[in-house]
Design a protein around this motif. Sequence first.
Motif, PDB file in Angstrom:
ATOM      1  N   GLU A  85       0.572  -1.241  -0.017  1.00 32.80           N
ATOM      2  CA  GLU A  85       0.291  -0.024  -0.077  1.00 32.80           C
ATOM      3  C   GLU A  85       0.895   1.505  -0.166  1.00 32.80           C
ATOM      4  O   GLU A  85       2.240   1.280   0.006  1.00 32.80           O
ATOM      5  CB  GLU A  85      -0.882  -0.246   1.507  1.00 32.80           C
ATOM      6  N   GLU A  86       0.112   2.554  -0.232  1.00 29.40           N
ATOM      7  CA  GLU A  86       1.051   3.808   0.005  1.00 29.40           C
ATOM      8  C   GLU A  86       1.638   3.781   0.944  1.00 29.40           C
ATOM      9  O   GLU A  86       1.024   3.635   2.344  1.00 29.40           O
ATOM     10  CB  GLU A  86      -0.107   4.615  -0.547  1.00 29.40           C
ATOM     11  N   TYR A  87       2.985   4.267   0.780  1.00 26.75           N
ATOM     12  CA  TYR A  87       3.362   4.918   2.103  1.00 26.75           C
ATOM     13  C   TYR A  87       4.581   6.328   1.957  1.00 26.75           C
ATOM     14  O   TYR A  87       4.669   6.681   1.205  1.00 26.75           O
ATOM     15  CB  TYR A  87       4.330   4.393   2.276  1.00 26.75           C
ATOM     16  N   PRO A  88       3.957   7.499   2.851  1.00 26.55           N
ATOM     17  CA  PRO A  88       3.185   6.591   4.253  1.00 26.55           C
ATOM     18  C   PRO A  88       1.921   7.030   4.083  1.00 26.55           C
ATOM     19  O   PRO A  88       1.756   7.131   3.181  1.00 26.55           O
ATOM     20  CB  PRO A  88       3.307   8.212   4.904  1.00 26.55           C
ATOM     21  N   GLU A 111       9.555  12.583  10.024  1.00 23.69           N
ATOM     22  CA  GLU A 111      11.281  12.352   9.571  1.00 23.69           C
ATOM     23  C   GLU A 111      11.556  11.640   8.609  1.00 23.69           C
ATOM     24  O   GLU A 111      12.375  11.958   7.710  1.00 23.69           O
ATOM     25  CB  GLU A 111      12.113  11.067  10.866  1.00 23.69           C
ATOM     26  N   GLU A 112      11.220  10.203   8.142  1.00 21.62           N
ATOM     27  CA  GLU A 112      11.258   9.780   6.431  1.00 21.62           C
ATOM     28  C   GLU A 112      10.785   9.792   5.335  1.00 21.62           C
ATOM     29  O   GLU A 112      11.228  10.192   4.333  1.00 21.62           O
ATOM     30  CB  GLU A 112      11.142   8.296   7.000  1.00 21.62           C
ATOM     31  N   THR A 113       9.664  10.411   5.876  1.00 22.42           N
ATOM     32  CA  THR A 113       8.281  11.196   4.801  1.00 22.42           C
ATOM     33  C   THR A 113       8.920  12.869   5.113  1.00 22.42           C
ATOM     34  O   THR A 113       7.790  13.170   3.535  1.00 22.42           O
ATOM     35  CB  THR A 113       7.647  10.690   4.678  1.00 22.42           C
ATOM     36  N   GLN A 162      14.975   1.258  17.781  1.00 18.13           N
ATOM     37  CA  GLN A 162      15.826   0.421  16.795  1.00 18.13           C
ATOM     38  C   GLN A 162      16.101   1.683  15.893  1.00 18.13           C
ATOM     39  O   GLN A 162      16.971   2.089  15.294  1.00 18.13           O
ATOM     40  CB  GLN A 162      15.662  -0.164  16.462  1.00 18.13           C
ATOM     41  N   TRP A 163      14.524   2.068  15.497  1.00 14.71           N
ATOM     42  CA  TRP A 163      14.148   3.166  14.248  1.00 14.71           C
ATOM     43  C   TRP A 163      14.719   4.603  14.584  1.00 14.71           C
ATOM     44  O   TRP A 163      16.018   5.297  14.321  1.00 14.71           O
ATOM     45  CB  TRP A 163      12.725   3.489  14.101  1.00 14.71           C
TER      46      TRP A 163
END
Length: 249
Positions: A85-88, A111-113, A162-163
């Motif tokens: 599916e779509e991310y984010p 933070e990622e997207t 961890q992330w």
Amino acid sequence: MKIGIVKHLNARPLTWGFEKDSQNQIVPDNPALLKDYLLNGEIDIGLISSIECIRNQDVLNSYRTTGVCAKEKVRSILFFKNLKEEYPPKTILTDSGSKTSMALVRVLVQEETGKIPDVIPTDSKIIQEKIENGIGSHMLFGDNALLAKWNPDFYEVRDLAQWWNQITGLGFIFALWASKKPLQVEESLFIQSLEYGISNIEEIISQESRLPETVVREYLTKELHYKVTDEDRKGFILFGEKCRDLDLL
């Protein structure tokens, strides 16, 4: 005293001393509800989501020598990223037990997207059914995460500690003890309960029958830690700043 304790395995070393002291009245529940009990005066002290210590700092005292902490892995707080599916995702269904985890997954995805997903607190059984059917992206907390199963063809599963560490290089505090002002208790109270738990860690491990003994021992003695470090405190401060910047408080 009335003491609110978290029902999940990840908190047992912290709460074991209180549980074994017959002078205390133990109130077991998830961190989100324990916060409400504190604010309503139904318990004297409680182990609550760390973000609630920030949100309610005007009315709650928080104690920062012990807590549920992790640096490189927490195992019991997982984000299920749907690969089909779509991310984010626009929306993440989240276990309702930990408000800290609900905020953290939003911070990490942002933070990622660069985009902040909405979160919808949802019964863990519904989330698990959706994971089984490969529908949506989700977050599970505590024992629900420890016992979760998924199809790796549909999900990339990320450990939130961890992330966070990969992004910041810091540790993370998921839960802290708190009391409602003006009540102030000695930090030694929490340290003594933890020390009792650590000294009886084999008993705690032996009472967990849902997971292999080696996994439980690794989880409680190596992956999690309970004495708050300087790196944990720095991570906690940074997390609060990011939540304020993103209007998540």
